[in-house]
Design a protein around this motif. Structure first.
Motif, PDB file in Angstrom:
ATOM      1  N   TRP A  33      11.232   5.040  17.511  1.00  0.00           N
ATOM      2  CA  TRP A  33      11.163   3.736  18.178  1.00  0.00           C
ATOM      3  C   TRP A  33      11.537   3.881  19.655  1.00  0.00           C
ATOM      4  O   TRP A  33      10.827   3.417  20.553  1.00  0.00           O
ATOM      5  N   ALA A  34      12.658   4.594  19.890  1.00  0.00           N
ATOM      6  CA  ALA A  34      13.139   4.742  21.270  1.00  0.00           C
ATOM      7  C   ALA A  34      12.093   5.442  22.126  1.00  0.00           C
ATOM      8  O   ALA A  34      11.751   4.990  23.224  1.00  0.00           O
ATOM      9  N   VAL A  35      11.547   6.540  21.610  1.00  0.00           N
ATOM     10  CA  VAL A  35      10.581   7.311  22.391  1.00  0.00           C
ATOM     11  C   VAL A  35       9.347   6.468  22.699  1.00  0.00           C
ATOM     12  O   VAL A  35       8.892   6.380  23.841  1.00  0.00           O
ATOM     13  N   VAL A  36       8.817   5.808  21.677  1.00  0.00           N
ATOM     14  CA  VAL A  36       7.566   5.070  21.877  1.00  0.00           C
ATOM     15  C   VAL A  36       7.789   3.848  22.768  1.00  0.00           C
ATOM     16  O   VAL A  36       6.986   3.562  23.662  1.00  0.00           O
ATOM     17  N   VAL A  37       8.899   3.161  22.591  1.00  0.00           N
ATOM     18  CA  VAL A  37       9.145   1.974  23.418  1.00  0.00           C
ATOM     19  C   VAL A  37       9.408   2.364  24.869  1.00  0.00           C
ATOM     20  O   VAL A  37       8.906   1.732  25.794  1.00  0.00           O
ATOM     21  N   ILE A  38      10.162   3.452  25.073  1.00  0.00           N
ATOM     22  CA  ILE A  38      10.402   3.902  26.455  1.00  0.00           C
ATOM     23  C   ILE A  38       9.085   4.322  27.102  1.00  0.00           C
ATOM     24  O   ILE A  38       8.794   3.968  28.249  1.00  0.00           O
ATOM     25  N   ALA A  39       8.268   5.038  26.326  1.00  0.00           N
ATOM     26  CA  ALA A  39       6.958   5.433  26.853  1.00  0.00           C
ATOM     27  C   ALA A  39       6.128   4.191  27.166  1.00  0.00           C
ATOM     28  O   ALA A  39       5.421   4.123  28.176  1.00  0.00           O
ATOM     29  N   GLY A  40       6.236   3.199  26.294  1.00  0.00           N
ATOM     30  CA  GLY A  40       5.500   1.950  26.514  1.00  0.00           C
ATOM     31  C   GLY A  40       5.950   1.256  27.785  1.00  0.00           C
ATOM     32  O   GLY A  40       5.134   0.739  28.550  1.00  0.00           O
ATOM     33  N   MET A  41       7.267   1.261  28.018  1.00  0.00           N
ATOM     34  CA  MET A  41       7.783   0.647  29.245  1.00  0.00           C
ATOM     35  C   MET A  41       7.331   1.421  30.469  1.00  0.00           C
ATOM     36  O   MET A  41       6.938   0.842  31.475  1.00  0.00           O
ATOM     37  N   ALA A  42       7.404   2.764  30.372  1.00  0.00           N
ATOM     38  CA  ALA A  42       6.983   3.592  31.509  1.00  0.00           C
ATOM     39  C   ALA A  42       5.504   3.355  31.808  1.00  0.00           C
ATOM     40  O   ALA A  42       5.106   3.172  32.957  1.00  0.00           O
ATOM     41  N   ASP A  43       4.679   3.320  30.754  1.00  0.00           N
ATOM     42  CA  ASP A  43       3.253   3.045  30.944  1.00  0.00           C
ATOM     43  C   ASP A  43       3.055   1.662  31.537  1.00  0.00           C
ATOM     44  O   ASP A  43       2.179   1.440  32.370  1.00  0.00           O
ATOM     45  N   GLY A  44       3.903   0.726  31.069  1.00  0.00           N
ATOM     46  CA  GLY A  44       3.811  -0.638  31.580  1.00  0.00           C
ATOM     47  C   GLY A  44       4.130  -0.703  33.056  1.00  0.00           C
ATOM     48  O   GLY A  44       3.447  -1.383  33.826  1.00  0.00           O
ATOM     49  N   ILE A  45       5.166   0.052  33.461  1.00  0.00           N
ATOM     50  CA  ILE A  45       5.541   0.074  34.887  1.00  0.00           C
ATOM     51  C   ILE A  45       4.412   0.686  35.713  1.00  0.00           C
ATOM     52  O   ILE A  45       4.033   0.160  36.762  1.00  0.00           O
ATOM     53  N   VAL A  46       3.837   1.782  35.209  1.00  0.00           N
ATOM     54  CA  VAL A  46       2.733   2.428  35.927  1.00  0.00           C
ATOM     55  C   VAL A  46       1.546   1.467  36.024  1.00  0.00           C
ATOM     56  O   VAL A  46       0.970   1.273  37.098  1.00  0.00           O
ATOM     57  N   ALA A  47       1.208   0.842  34.896  1.00  0.00           N
ATOM     58  CA  ALA A  47       0.072  -0.078  34.899  1.00  0.00           C
ATOM     59  C   ALA A  47       0.324  -1.235  35.852  1.00  0.00           C
ATOM     60  O   ALA A  47      -0.567  -1.652  36.602  1.00  0.00           O
ATOM     61  N   THR A 262      -8.256   5.824  42.142  1.00  0.00           N
ATOM     62  CA  THR A 262      -7.647   7.125  41.883  1.00  0.00           C
ATOM     63  C   THR A 262      -7.909   8.094  43.036  1.00  0.00           C
ATOM     64  O   THR A 262      -7.169   9.055  43.205  1.00  0.00           O
ATOM     65  N   THR A 263      -8.952   7.842  43.822  1.00  0.00           N
ATOM     66  CA  THR A 263      -9.189   8.728  44.970  1.00  0.00           C
ATOM     67  C   THR A 263      -8.558   8.177  46.243  1.00  0.00           C
ATOM     68  O   THR A 263      -8.090   8.944  47.067  1.00  0.00           O
ATOM     69  N   PHE A 264      -8.529   6.838  46.421  1.00  0.00           N
ATOM     70  CA  PHE A 264      -7.923   6.368  47.669  1.00  0.00           C
ATOM     71  C   PHE A 264      -6.441   6.056  47.528  1.00  0.00           C
ATOM     72  O   PHE A 264      -5.774   5.804  48.526  1.00  0.00           O
ATOM     73  N   ARG A 265      -5.911   6.058  46.331  1.00  0.00           N
ATOM     74  CA  ARG A 265      -4.458   5.953  46.165  1.00  0.00           C
ATOM     75  C   ARG A 265      -3.975   7.091  45.279  1.00  0.00           C
ATOM     76  O   ARG A 265      -3.424   6.861  44.196  1.00  0.00           O
ATOM     77  N   PRO A 266      -4.195   8.345  45.689  1.00  0.00           N
ATOM     78  CA  PRO A 266      -3.858   9.468  44.792  1.00  0.00           C
ATOM     79  C   PRO A 266      -2.377   9.505  44.422  1.00  0.00           C
ATOM     80  O   PRO A 266      -2.025  10.018  43.368  1.00  0.00           O
ATOM     81  N   GLU A 267      -1.516   8.928  45.269  1.00  0.00           N
ATOM     82  CA  GLU A 267      -0.095   8.977  44.954  1.00  0.00           C
ATOM     83  C   GLU A 267       0.220   8.166  43.701  1.00  0.00           C
ATOM     84  O   GLU A 267       1.166   8.478  42.988  1.00  0.00           O
ATOM     85  N   LEU A 268      -0.608   7.158  43.414  1.00  0.00           N
ATOM     86  CA  LEU A 268      -0.387   6.388  42.183  1.00  0.00           C
ATOM     87  C   LEU A 268      -0.735   7.229  40.956  1.00  0.00           C
ATOM     88  O   LEU A 268      -0.073   7.147  39.929  1.00  0.00           O
ATOM     89  N   VAL A 269      -1.789   8.034  41.090  1.00  0.00           N
ATOM     90  CA  VAL A 269      -2.160   8.924  39.992  1.00  0.00           C
ATOM     91  C   VAL A 269      -1.047   9.946  39.776  1.00  0.00           C
ATOM     92  O   VAL A 269      -0.653  10.226  38.646  1.00  0.00           O
ATOM     93  N   ASP A 270      -0.531  10.470  40.902  1.00  0.00           N
ATOM     94  CA  ASP A 270       0.571  11.427  40.803  1.00  0.00           C
ATOM     95  C   ASP A 270       1.760  10.802  40.089  1.00  0.00           C
ATOM     96  O   ASP A 270       2.385  11.418  39.238  1.00  0.00           O
ATOM     97  N   TYR A 271       2.038   9.548  40.451  1.00  0.00           N
ATOM     98  CA  TYR A 271       3.183   8.883  39.825  1.00  0.00           C
ATOM     99  C   TYR A 271       2.955   8.703  38.327  1.00  0.00           C
ATOM    100  O   TYR A 271       3.865   8.913  37.518  1.00  0.00           O
TER     101      TYR A 271
END
Lengths: 420, 248
Positions: A33-47, A262-271
């Motif tokens: 649960w912890a791993v998947v929810v943290i990953a979900g939050m991280a993905d959410g922040i990135v999105a 993804t090409t004009f904001r490559p730093e977001l892809v990196d993040y």
């Protein structure tokens, strides 16, 4: 679980001490649960970051004349000096599946001046009605109104307004090098102020109606530098840009380069990659902790069953069979934990996706990698982590069982049965 | 022994002497088109890949500190004027009847679409203060005796060029060309001087042509049509009021 006698024994062994099984499985399930929810939050922040960064102004896909970038010269309009049929091009782009909106723009470096203060800005000519469906600039309006087409009105950032010491209704001198080589200059009225929270945007952009800015810069109405495109799912940008580029949505003889964020904001892809990569550290930490807990439980289980193992060995069971029984028990425990983990994880993911945890009361908004981030932990659905974490959990259970299984095979049958 | 001493002293003194001479010559060339004060009429032709235009300018200058430039033609830009006062640049825009001061961040921008920058107006006059000047070549080139000066920025100087080289004819002290290099040592632009003629009582190069190295098909050509020196201007002439009123 009826694959063989050892499997059956493993599975049934789980039922012998149900409380302990449930406790161990719950522990593993919470790890999952912890791993998947943290990953979900991280993905959410990135999105969220991608949505904010590309949603404020740039859009998720941009169309330019091929030579416009990186210099962004005034003359490199789509279709060159002749320009193109902008409404037709916009309509063609909007017919592409996945595209939500498209907005034409012109850009020019210029000066705005009020009283004794002059500030260098990026002048943007835009169509306010279309911007509504592409960028959030119009939604960021905090005072006044949007510049109306045909008028010499400007929408400027709140920080720029502060630097110039102007308010809605103040007249500004706008100066820019025009496309005919002359020094374009005219008076514009501040129609409205916007605030995005991004320093660069609030401090150095001045947005006017497309036609008025084109007239100022001596550009024909058919000449635009950029068409910003908004799409439904940011992660499909490369595919849609590709499709737009190859499908030939542009009139013949008008080369247009479609670039995804993804090409004009490559730093977001990196993040995004960094964020996904750091999830593995979480996975390792969580399951490394779990591995010792599970090993302890299984070690106790096997110790309690020493006499049983001794009997089995005395009756001719091979050590390999004993190992298989213990591993089968661990695998069954793992699968049980996964089922339990999924049951407690999915509802939380859905819940925090639609009703995210808002830390806004604790922290204000902040910017990261040039994107405004709201401290709202909206979970996304981390599909790959969902499966990887399950795999990691099963692996954890099996690794934890290796040592107890080995110990079980080393039970001396005669001594144990004799109670020595 | 005494002779040796003198020889050593001379040897020590001569680079110093040469340096001063080089400075003097570059300073002289720098002042050629300016005098103490000057009043001139200029045509400026700008050719770029996208457009070409010709402007008529009226120019007043006093020393290195003050300059006033007014566009007289074409009609669309007529009346637009630039005032340089020290390190500041002000523009007057007749269409909106406003004076605006150029922010320092935009000093590197082109002046009126030409291949000169606003910085050129401000900084060129400080060449003597900002650069170490050495003679890079002294001899015959194409049958003419010339010096080539190498100008290297002083460590503390806030300049945009990495190096400037300038060729000057020795017999009449006329510049023939100047080349501007960036910090990486790449040639950025070349100014060539031509059509040497007497104007306002002195020999001057009447035509200056600027060619940016990365766009060899573009150029700005400045031609002095009329030029008078020592016309008795005062610093008070270079005022914002004058900028607005068109300087007549």
């Amino acid at each position: 679980m009826a694959a063989g006698p050892w499997w059956r024994i493993g599975w049934r062994n789980l039922g012998r001490n149900r409380r302990r099984t449930i406790l161990t499985a719950t522990g593993l399930a919470f790890g999952y649960w912890a791993v998947v929810v943290i990953a979900g939050m991280a993905d959410g922040i990135v999105a969220d970051m991608v949505r904010t960064a590309t949603g404020i102004l740039s859009g998720q896909i941009q169309a330019h004349a091929p030579a416009y970038l990186p210099d962004r010269t005034l003359y490199e309009t789509i279709g060159g000096n002749e320009g193109t049929d902008v409404p037709a091009l916009l309509a063609a782009i909007e017919r592409e599946p996945g595209v939500l909106g498209a907005a034409p723009r012109v850009y020019a470096g210029g000066l705005v001046s009020s009283g004794a203060t002059t500030v260098g800005v990026l002048l943007v000519g835009a169509d306010p009605a279309r911007e509504d469906s592409v960028s959030r600039l119009t939604a960021a309006l905090v005072e006044g109104h949007l510049p109306a087409p045909g008028t010499r009105e400007l929408l400027i950032g709140s920080e720029l307004a502060r630097q110039l010491n102007v308010r809605v209704g103040t007249e500004l001198v706008v100066v820019a090098p025009a496309a005919d080589g002359s020094l374009a200059n005219d008076l514009f009225t501040v129609a409205g102020l916007y605030r995005t929270g991004i320093a660069e945007l609030d401090g150095s952009y001045a947005v006017g109606p497309l036609d008025a800015i084109q007239a100022l810069l001596v550009l024909d109405p058919g000449r635009v530098h950029e068409i910003a495109i908004r799409i439904a799912d940011p992660w499909t940008a490369p595919a849609i840009a590709d499709s737009l580029g190859t499908r030939g949505v542009t009139p013949a003889g008008v080369p247009v380069a479609f670039r995804p964020w993804t090409t004009f904001r490559p730093e977001l892809v990196d993040y995004a990659n960094l964020s996904a990569g750091s999830m593995w550290i979480v996975v390792v930490i969580v399951f490394l902790m779990a591995i010792f807990g599970v090993a302890n439980t299984l070690l106790m289980t096997t110790f309690e069953r020493r006499r049983e193992f001794a009997l089995l060995l005395a009756l001719g069971a091979t050590p390999r069979g004993i190992v298989r029984a213990v591993l089968a028990e661990a695998a069954a425990l793992g699968i049980l934990s996964i089922v339990l983990g999924v049951v407690i994880t999915v509802p939380v993911l859905i819940w925090w996706h639609y009703d995210p945890i808002d830390l806004g009361r604790l922290f204000g908004d902040f910017t990261m990698a040039g994107a405004l981030v709201r401290p709202v932990l909206r979970t996304d659905y981390p599909v790959t982590m969902f499966f990887y974490a399950a795999g990691a959990l099963l692996l954890t259970a099996l690794l934890a069982a290796l040592y107890p299984a080995f110990r079980a095979t080393r039970v001396p049958p005669a001594d144990t049965l004799a109670g020595r | 022994m005494r002779h040796l001493c003198i020889a050593v002293l001379l040897a020590l003194a001569s680079p110093l002497h040469a340096q001063r001479t080089a400075r003097e010559i570059v300073d002289h060339v720098d002042r050629l088109l300016r005098g103490n004060s000057s009043r001139g009429e200029i045509t400026m032709e700008v050719v770029t890949a996208h457009w070409q235009r010709s402007m008529t300018l009226a120019v007043w200058s006093l020393g290195t500190e003050y300059a006033l430039i007014r566009i007289d033609a074409p009609p669309k830009d007529a009346g637009t004027a630039t005032l340089k006062s020290g390190t500041e640049i002000w523009n007057y825009l007749p269409r909106v009847d406003r004076v605006i001061k150029l922010p320092s961040s935009l000093m590197g921008q082109a002046w009126m679409g030409s291949h000169f920058t606003n910085d050129d107006l401000v900084k060129e006059s400080r060449i003597i203060e900002d650069y170490e000047i050495a003679i890079g070549f002294d001899g015959m080139r194409d049958g003419v005796r010339v010096w080539e000066f190498v100008l290297t920025p002083k460590p503390e100087a806030a300049v945009i060029w990495g190096r400037i080289t300038e060729e000057v004819r020795q017999d009449d002290m006329m510049p023939t060309w100047a080349r501007y290099y960036d910090e990486r040592g790449d040639l950025v632009r070349e100014i060539t001087f031509s059509e040497y003629q007497r104007m306002g009582g002195r020999l001057v190069p009447a035509v200056m042509t600027v060619v940016p190295t990365d766009k060899p098909n573009e150029r700005t050509v400045i031609r002095y049509v009329r030029l008078a020196f020592d016309v008795g201007l005062e610093p008070s002439f270079f005022s914002l009021r004058r900028l607005r009123s068109g300087a007549e």
